[in-house]
Write a protein that holds these residues in place. Structure first.
Motif, PDB file in Angstrom:
ATOM      1  N   ALA A  29     -47.338 -32.334  -7.929  1.00  0.00           N
ATOM      2  CA  ALA A  29     -45.928 -32.308  -7.531  1.00  0.00           C
ATOM      3  C   ALA A  29     -45.382 -33.715  -7.301  1.00  0.00           C
ATOM      4  O   ALA A  29     -44.195 -33.958  -7.497  1.00  0.00           O
ATOM      5  N   SER A  51     -41.259 -32.311 -12.037  1.00  0.00           N
ATOM      6  CA  SER A  51     -41.687 -32.719 -10.697  1.00  0.00           C
ATOM      7  C   SER A  51     -40.573 -33.507 -10.007  1.00  0.00           C
ATOM      8  O   SER A  51     -40.331 -33.339  -8.807  1.00  0.00           O
ATOM      9  N   ILE A  54     -37.638 -30.943  -9.043  1.00  0.00           N
ATOM     10  CA  ILE A  54     -37.959 -30.143  -7.857  1.00  0.00           C
ATOM     11  C   ILE A  54     -37.902 -31.017  -6.605  1.00  0.00           C
ATOM     12  O   ILE A  54     -37.409 -30.579  -5.558  1.00  0.00           O
ATOM     13  N   LYS A  55     -38.363 -32.250  -6.701  1.00  0.00           N
ATOM     14  CA  LYS A  55     -38.274 -33.169  -5.555  1.00  0.00           C
ATOM     15  C   LYS A  55     -36.817 -33.400  -5.174  1.00  0.00           C
ATOM     16  O   LYS A  55     -36.448 -33.344  -3.995  1.00  0.00           O
ATOM     17  N   THR A  58     -35.364 -30.264  -3.580  1.00  0.00           N
ATOM     18  CA  THR A  58     -35.884 -30.113  -2.217  1.00  0.00           C
ATOM     19  C   THR A  58     -35.129 -31.025  -1.249  1.00  0.00           C
ATOM     20  O   THR A  58     -34.710 -30.591  -0.167  1.00  0.00           O
ATOM     21  N   LEU A  69     -36.642 -24.262  -0.911  1.00  0.00           N
ATOM     22  CA  LEU A  69     -36.981 -23.480  -2.097  1.00  0.00           C
ATOM     23  C   LEU A  69     -37.964 -22.381  -1.734  1.00  0.00           C
ATOM     24  O   LEU A  69     -38.802 -22.544  -0.855  1.00  0.00           O
ATOM     25  N   TYR A  72     -40.130 -19.692  -6.524  1.00  0.00           N
ATOM     26  CA  TYR A  72     -39.925 -20.156  -7.889  1.00  0.00           C
ATOM     27  C   TYR A  72     -38.495 -20.635  -8.094  1.00  0.00           C
ATOM     28  O   TYR A  72     -37.593 -20.315  -7.344  1.00  0.00           O
ATOM     29  N   VAL A  73     -38.338 -21.425  -9.155  1.00  0.00           N
ATOM     30  CA  VAL A  73     -37.030 -21.879  -9.631  1.00  0.00           C
ATOM     31  C   VAL A  73     -36.921 -21.398 -11.070  1.00  0.00           C
ATOM     32  O   VAL A  73     -37.828 -21.620 -11.873  1.00  0.00           O
ATOM     33  N   VAL A  85     -40.447 -22.719 -12.655  1.00  0.00           N
ATOM     34  CA  VAL A  85     -41.276 -23.682 -11.941  1.00  0.00           C
ATOM     35  C   VAL A  85     -41.664 -23.071 -10.611  1.00  0.00           C
ATOM     36  O   VAL A  85     -40.805 -22.587  -9.863  1.00  0.00           O
ATOM     37  N   PRO A  87     -43.119 -24.062  -7.115  1.00  0.00           N
ATOM     38  CA  PRO A  87     -43.527 -25.139  -6.217  1.00  0.00           C
ATOM     39  C   PRO A  87     -44.686 -24.646  -5.344  1.00  0.00           C
ATOM     40  O   PRO A  87     -44.549 -23.662  -4.623  1.00  0.00           O
ATOM     41  N   GLN A  92     -47.355 -28.120  -8.808  1.00  0.00           N
ATOM     42  CA  GLN A  92     -46.302 -27.281  -9.373  1.00  0.00           C
ATOM     43  C   GLN A  92     -46.868 -26.651 -10.634  1.00  0.00           C
ATOM     44  O   GLN A  92     -47.784 -27.189 -11.259  1.00  0.00           O
TER      45      GLN A  92
END
Length: 126
Positions: A29, A51, A54-55, A58, A69, A72-73, A85, A87, A92
């Motif tokens: 991640a 990655s 998602i960071k 977040t 989150l 999942y996304v 995705v 997390p 990830q």
């Protein structure tokens, strides 16, 4: 971490999603480095980009005082493709699914939970 068991979690996912699973990677991640890839065909650029995404998500959710989150996304992509995705803490799991071949409900309610169970078992092993 048992990398072979991580690879088994990818096999579990493939067994449940069938031909609808196009790609899947498990990666760090924080650095986006691929750890395991479906059929040993990694997508390192996608891993690194997701990655970061998602960071950023977040951090943005935290700054906005939104809930964090969940499990999942989902990304609705063109041509019946869905990016998913998961997390998973320091890791990830990204995947590309053809929703014309695999129903999304099957992926989210059956295949992914089974694969995550195997993933968690792999992390527990040294």
């Amino acid at each position: 971490m048992n990398v072979q068991k991580l690879k088994e979690s990818l096999v579990v996912l493939r067994e449940n999603l069938g031909s609808g699973l196009i790609a899947a990677d498990i990666y760090g991640a924080h650095d986006g480095q691929t750890i395991a890839a479906l059929d040993n065909k990694p997508y390192p650029v996608a891993d690194a980009v997701f990655s970061r995404i998602i960071k950023m998500m977040t951090e943005a959710l935290n700054d906005a005082k939104f809930p964090p989150l969940g499990n999942y996304v989902l990304m609705d992509l063109q041509d019946n493709k869905v990016g998913i995705v998961l997390p998973l803490g320091d890791y990830q799991w990204g995947m590309l699914v053809d929703s014309a071949k695999t129903p999304l409900g099957l992926a989210l309610n059956v295949a992914i939970p089974k694969a995550i169970k195997t993933f968690k078992e792999a992390l527990a092993e040294d």
